[in-house]
Design an enzyme around this catalytic site. Structure first.
Site, PDB file in Angstrom:
ATOM      1  N   LYS A  41       0.845  -1.201   0.000  1.00  0.00           N
ATOM      2  CA  LYS A  41       0.000   0.000   0.000  1.00  0.00           C
ATOM      3  C   LYS A  41       0.879   1.249   0.000  1.00  0.00           C
ATOM      4  O   LYS A  41       0.657   2.180  -0.760  1.00  0.00           O
ATOM      5  CB  LYS A  41      -0.927  -0.024   1.223  1.00  0.00           C
ATOM      6  CG  LYS A  41      -1.819   1.186   1.291  1.00  0.00           C
ATOM      7  CD  LYS A  41      -2.839   1.122   2.390  1.00  0.00           C
ATOM      8  CE  LYS A  41      -3.604   2.440   2.390  1.00  0.00           C
ATOM      9  NZ  LYS A  41      -4.548   2.578   3.468  1.00  0.00           N
ATOM     10  N   GLU A  99      10.591  -4.965   4.210  1.00  0.00           N
ATOM     11  CA  GLU A  99      10.663  -6.365   3.788  1.00  0.00           C
ATOM     12  C   GLU A  99      10.328  -6.506   2.305  1.00  0.00           C
ATOM     13  O   GLU A  99      11.016  -7.191   1.549  1.00  0.00           O
ATOM     14  CB  GLU A  99       9.649  -7.214   4.591  1.00  0.00           C
ATOM     15  CG  GLU A  99       9.956  -7.344   6.071  1.00  0.00           C
ATOM     16  CD  GLU A  99       9.283  -6.266   6.912  1.00  0.00           C
ATOM     17  OE1 GLU A  99       9.074  -5.139   6.408  1.00  0.00           O
ATOM     18  OE2 GLU A  99       8.982  -6.556   8.081  1.00  0.00           O
ATOM     19  N   GLY A 122      -4.828  -1.708   4.783  1.00  0.00           N
ATOM     20  CA  GLY A 122      -3.954  -2.816   4.378  1.00  0.00           C
ATOM     21  C   GLY A 122      -4.577  -4.185   4.606  1.00  0.00           C
ATOM     22  O   GLY A 122      -4.591  -5.032   3.718  1.00  0.00           O
ATOM     23  N   ARG A 123      -5.133  -4.413   5.802  1.00  0.00           N
ATOM     24  CA  ARG A 123      -5.671  -5.754   6.094  1.00  0.00           C
ATOM     25  C   ARG A 123      -7.068  -5.950   5.526  1.00  0.00           C
ATOM     26  O   ARG A 123      -7.687  -6.987   5.765  1.00  0.00           O
ATOM     27  CB  ARG A 123      -5.615  -6.032   7.592  1.00  0.00           C
ATOM     28  CG  ARG A 123      -6.297  -5.008   8.464  1.00  0.00           C
ATOM     29  CD  ARG A 123      -5.955  -5.171   9.944  1.00  0.00           C
ATOM     30  NE  ARG A 123      -6.388  -4.026  10.724  1.00  0.00           N
ATOM     31  CZ  ARG A 123      -5.708  -2.905  10.874  1.00  0.00           C
ATOM     32  NH1 ARG A 123      -4.543  -2.761  10.265  1.00  0.00           N
ATOM     33  NH2 ARG A 123      -6.162  -1.917  11.601  1.00  0.00           N
ATOM     34  N   GLU A 181      -4.656  -7.017  14.726  1.00  0.00           N
ATOM     35  CA  GLU A 181      -4.132  -5.709  14.321  1.00  0.00           C
ATOM     36  C   GLU A 181      -5.246  -4.657  14.381  1.00  0.00           C
ATOM     37  O   GLU A 181      -4.995  -3.482  14.616  1.00  0.00           O
ATOM     38  CB  GLU A 181      -3.522  -5.772  12.911  1.00  0.00           C
ATOM     39  CG  GLU A 181      -2.652  -4.557  12.590  1.00  0.00           C
ATOM     40  CD  GLU A 181      -1.800  -4.712  11.339  1.00  0.00           C
ATOM     41  OE1 GLU A 181      -0.612  -5.030  11.446  1.00  0.00           O
ATOM     42  OE2 GLU A 181      -2.331  -4.510  10.226  1.00  0.00           O
ATOM     43  N   HIS A 210      -4.805 -33.717  17.329  1.00  0.00           N
ATOM     44  CA  HIS A 210      -3.708 -34.558  17.826  1.00  0.00           C
ATOM     45  C   HIS A 210      -2.587 -33.710  18.393  1.00  0.00           C
ATOM     46  O   HIS A 210      -1.461 -34.191  18.541  1.00  0.00           O
ATOM     47  CB  HIS A 210      -3.201 -35.440  16.681  1.00  0.00           C
ATOM     48  CG  HIS A 210      -4.277 -36.323  16.137  1.00  0.00           C
ATOM     49  ND1 HIS A 210      -4.575 -37.564  16.665  1.00  0.00           N
ATOM     50  CD2 HIS A 210      -5.194 -36.104  15.151  1.00  0.00           C
ATOM     51  CE1 HIS A 210      -5.594 -38.090  16.001  1.00  0.00           C
ATOM     52  NE2 HIS A 210      -5.998 -37.205  15.078  1.00  0.00           N
ATOM     53  N   LYS A 263       9.562  -1.021  14.291  1.00  0.00           N
ATOM     54  CA  LYS A 263      10.117  -0.665  12.975  1.00  0.00           C
ATOM     55  C   LYS A 263      11.064   0.525  13.119  1.00  0.00           C
ATOM     56  O   LYS A 263      12.143   0.544  12.529  1.00  0.00           O
ATOM     57  CB  LYS A 263       8.991  -0.238  12.015  1.00  0.00           C
ATOM     58  CG  LYS A 263       8.072  -1.331  11.539  1.00  0.00           C
ATOM     59  CD  LYS A 263       7.157  -0.747  10.455  1.00  0.00           C
ATOM     60  CE  LYS A 263       5.870  -1.493  10.303  1.00  0.00           C
ATOM     61  NZ  LYS A 263       4.900  -0.862   9.427  1.00  0.00           N
TER      62      LYS A 263
HETATM   63  O1  F6P Z   1       3.198  -3.247   9.727  1.00  0.00           O
HETATM   64  C1  F6P Z   1       1.818  -3.316   9.589  1.00  0.00           C
HETATM   65  C2  F6P Z   1       1.358  -3.008   8.196  1.00  0.00           C
HETATM   66  O2  F6P Z   1       1.242  -1.638   8.023  1.00  0.00           O
HETATM   67  C3  F6P Z   1       0.039  -3.711   7.902  1.00  0.00           C
HETATM   68  O3  F6P Z   1      -1.044  -3.032   8.410  1.00  0.00           O
HETATM   69  C4  F6P Z   1       0.081  -3.818   6.423  1.00  0.00           C
HETATM   70  O4  F6P Z   1      -0.848  -4.741   5.944  1.00  0.00           O
HETATM   71  C5  F6P Z   1       1.515  -4.221   6.220  1.00  0.00           C
HETATM   72  O5  F6P Z   1       2.230  -3.490   7.199  1.00  0.00           O
HETATM   73  C6  F6P Z   1       2.088  -3.982   4.854  1.00  0.00           C
HETATM   74  O6  F6P Z   1       2.053  -2.636   4.500  1.00  0.00           O
HETATM   75  P1  F6P Z   1       2.213  -2.184   2.995  1.00  0.00           P
HETATM   76  O7  F6P Z   1       1.093  -2.745   2.223  1.00  0.00           O
HETATM   77  O8  F6P Z   1       2.205  -0.684   3.024  1.00  0.00           O
HETATM   78  O9  F6P Z   1       3.530  -2.711   2.500  1.00  0.00           O
END
Ligand code: F6P
Length: 499
Positions: free
Chosen positions: A185, A191, A244-245, A330, A361, A472
Site C-alpha cells: 500500500k 521487507e 492494508g488488512r 491488528e 492430535h 520498525k
Molecule cells: O506493519 C503493519 C502493516 O502496516 C500492515 O497493516 C500492512 O498490511 C503491512 O504493514 C504492509 O504494509 P504495505 O502494504 O504498506 O507494504
C-alpha cells in the site's frame, strides 16, 4: 461505571451449556442463521435470549447503526488517521463515487490481466508476489483455497524478509517466465522492497532482458512505484481509504484474479457484497457479524477468555487462522478508545488456531481438559476439495462435529479425574456449502464486519495500527546510527550476531 447495557449484560445468568438445549426447545433455530452458502451456528455458545437483548441494548447505546452507516457512507471513521475505511466500495457497496472509482481501477486490473493472458508481457507461467501483512495474507488465503480451480499460473506469495522464503520461490520458478508483483500500500515497507530488489537481481543475473518490464505494482502510492522504476502502465493503484488488512478486494488481489480467472474474482467480490448488504440491512437479532461480535464480547469481557481458537476443518482454508490473526488482532488489539480514553475492559482476544483434524492430535487436549476456557470456532464445508474416496470427507466432518459435541457435553469419571472431561465449553460452527469464490468472499467479509462490530461496541478505532511502528522505528535507527543506548540484553545480542 458500567453503562446500563453493560450492567444488563453482566447481570444475565451464565447458562450451563451442557443442559442449554433442554430448557429451550427453539434454541437451535434461534441461534442458527443461513446466509447464501453459509450456515452459522451459535447454539453451543453461552448466548441466550436475555444476553442478546442486553447486547442489542448495548448496540443502541453506542449508536451502532449510525457507526455502520458512517462506514458505508465513506465517512472518515478512522479518526486517528483522518481516513474513511472503504473496503466495501471495492465490492460495489458504499459511496457512489468510491464505488465508481473502485470499478474503474478494477477495469484497469482486468485490462492488464488480459494483456498478460495474451502473452503481451512475454510468456508467463509464474507469478512471484512480494508483499507482507495485508498485502500478502489476503491473496494467499484466496489462492490457497481456490487456486486449483483455474490452475493457470503457479503463484508464490513471499512475505518474510528472511531470504529463505524468497530463495525457495525463486528456485521453483523460471526467471524468464515470471512476473514480479510488488504489493505494498505504501510502497515503502522494508521487507517488501528488499524482496523486490532481490527478485529483480535474480532476473538480471539470469539474463532477463528487461526485468523492470516484468514488474507489476499493486499500491495506493503509484508515484512511489514509478520512482522505484515501474512503468505507469503496469501500476495498479487502489484507493488510500482501503486499509492494508482489508485490501484483498483491490489490486492487492491481483495474483488471485490472475490465477483464478476474472470470473472467479468477480464472484469473490459478489459474495462479499452480499455479506455487506446483509450486515447493513439485517435486524440485529438476525445479523451474523453482529451476533458473532456479541459472542466475542461476552467471552472477552464477561468470562474473561483471553484467546479464541479457529479451526478450519478443510485443508483449503488452512491459512484462514493466520489471516484472521492479522484482521482481528491488528484491528482490535488496542488499549484506548477512538477518543483516546482507556478502554473499559479487554479488547481483542488472542486469535489462534489451525486445521482439523491435525489440531486434534496436538492442541485439543488443552481445549477439553485445560484450565483455560477457549471459545472455539469450527469452519467446515459440506463438499470436499478433492476427488478421493468420500470416506475422507466424511471422517473429517464427523470429527469436526464430534469435537463440538465433546466440548459441550464433557464426560464424568468419578473414579479417575484424569479421564474426566468438564464439558460446558463453547463452540461455534460455520458450515459452507462448498469452498467457492462466492462463499469465501462472504466468509471473509463476515469476519471483517464482525471485527468492525466488535470495535464499535467497544468504542475503539479498528482501522489504525500504531502498535506496529515502534519496533520498525528502532530497527531503522539501528541500521542508520548503529546500536546506541539500548538495554544490555539488546546490546549484547546485536554485538554477538551482527558484530
Ligand atoms: O506493519 C503493519 C502493516 O502496516 C500492515 O497493516 C500492512 O498490511 C503491512 O504493514 C504492509 O504494509 P504495505 O502494504 O504498506 O507494504
Amino acid at each position: 461505571m458500567p453503562s446500563p447495557a453493560w450492567t444488563a449484560i453482566a447481570n444475565q445468568p451464565v447458562p450451563e451449556l451442557k443442559t442449554i438445549f433442554e430448557s429451550d426447545a427453539g434454541r437451535l433455530s434461534k441461534l442458527t442463521l443461513t446466509h447464501g452458502p453459509i450456515r452459522f451456528d451459535w447454539s453451543k455458545t453461552h448466548l441466550t435470549d436475555g444476553l442478546i437483548d442486553a447486547f442489542v441494548q448495548l448496540s443502541e447505546e453506542v449508536d451502532f447503526a449510525g457507526r455502520r452507516e458512517a462506514l458505508f457512507a465513506g465517512e472518515k471513521i478512522n479518526n486517528t488517521e483522518g481516513r474513511a475505511a472503504e473496503h466495501p466500495a471495492e465490492r460495489g457497496e458504499g459511496k457512489a463515487e468510491s464505488v465508481a472509482q473502485a470499478k474503474a481501477l478494477h477495469s484497469r486490473m482486468r485490462g492488464l490481466i488480459d494483456v498478460i493472458e495474451a502473452d503481451g508481457l512475454g510468456p508467463v507461467r509464474h507469478i512471484l508476489h512480494v508483499g507482507i501483512g495485508g498485502s500478502a495474507l489476503g491473496p494467499d488465503v484466496i489462492v490457497n483455497a481456490l487456486g486449483d480451480e483455474g490452475g493457470r499460473y503457479d503463484v508464490a506469495i513471499v512475505s518474510n524478509v528472511d531470504g529463505t522464503a524468497l530463495e525457495g520461490a525463486m528456485a521453483r520458478f523460471d526467471p524468464h517466465a515470471t512476473i514480479l508483483a510488488i504489493a505494498s500500500k505504501t510502497f515503502t515497507t522494508t521487507e517488501t522492497m528488499l524482496n523486490a530488489a532481490s527478485a529483480i537481481g535474480w532476473m538480471q543475473e539470469a539474463g532477463v532482458e528487461d526485468p523492470y518490464g516484468r514488474v507489476i505494482a499493486l499500491t495506493a502510492s503509484p508515484e512511489k512505484a514509478m520512482e522505484w522504476g515501474v512503468d505507469e502502465t503496469r501500476v495498479l493503484p487502489f484507493n488510500e481509504s482501503v486499509g492494508g488488512r482489508y485490501s484483498l478486494w483491490s489490486s492487492i488481489g491481483f495474483p488471485a484474479a490472475l490465477a483464478l480467472g476474472w470470473g472467479a474474482f468477480e464472484s469473490l467480490l459478489e459474495g462479499a457484497a452480499s455479506m455487506d448488504r446483509h450486515f447493513r440491512l439485517a435486524a440485529p437479532r438476525e445479523n451474523a457479524p453482529l451476533i458473532a461480535a456479541f459472542s466475542d464480547l461476552f467471552y472477552a469481557r464477561i468470562l474473561q477468555c483471553q484467546t479464541r481458537a479457529v479451526f478450519a476443518y478443510d485443508e483449503r482454508l488452512k491459512l484462514l487462522p493466520s489471516y484472521l490473526q492479522q484482521l482481528e488482532m491488528e484491528s482490535n488489539g488496542k488499549s484506548v478508545k477512538a477518543d483516546g480514553s482507556p478502554v473499559d475492559g479487554p479488547t481483542a482476544a488472542i486469535t489462534w488456531g489451525g486445521v482439523g483434524t491435525d489440531a486434534q492430535h496436538a492442541v485439543f487436549q488443552l481445549l477439553h481438559q485445560g484450565t483455560h476456557i477457549v471459545p472455539v470456532e469450527f469452519i467446515a464445508s459440506k463438499e470436499p476439495g478433492h476427488s478421493l474416496d468420500p470416506e475422507h470427507h466424511r471422517t473429517l466432518l464427523v470429527n469436526c462435529f464430534a469435537q463440538g459435541a465433546a466440548l459441550l457435553r464433557g464426560k464424568d469419571n468419578a473414579d479417575d479425574p484424569a479421564r474426566a472431561y468438564p464439558g460446558n465449553r463453547p463452540s461455534t460452527t460455520i458450515l459452507l456449502d462448498d469452498v467457492t469464490p462466492e462463499a469465501l468472499g462472504a466468509l471473509i467479509a463476515f469476519y471483517e464486519h464482525r471485527t468492525f462490530a466488535n470495535a464499535m461496541l467497544m468504542g475503539i478505532n479498528p482501522f489504525d495500527q500504531f502498535g506496529v511502528e515502534l519496533g520498525k522505528e528502532i530497527a531503522k535507527s539501528i541500521e542508520k546510527d548503529g546500536p546506541k543506548g539500548f538495554d544490555p540484553s539488546t546490546m549484547a545480542l546485536i554485538d554477538l550476531a551482527l558484530g
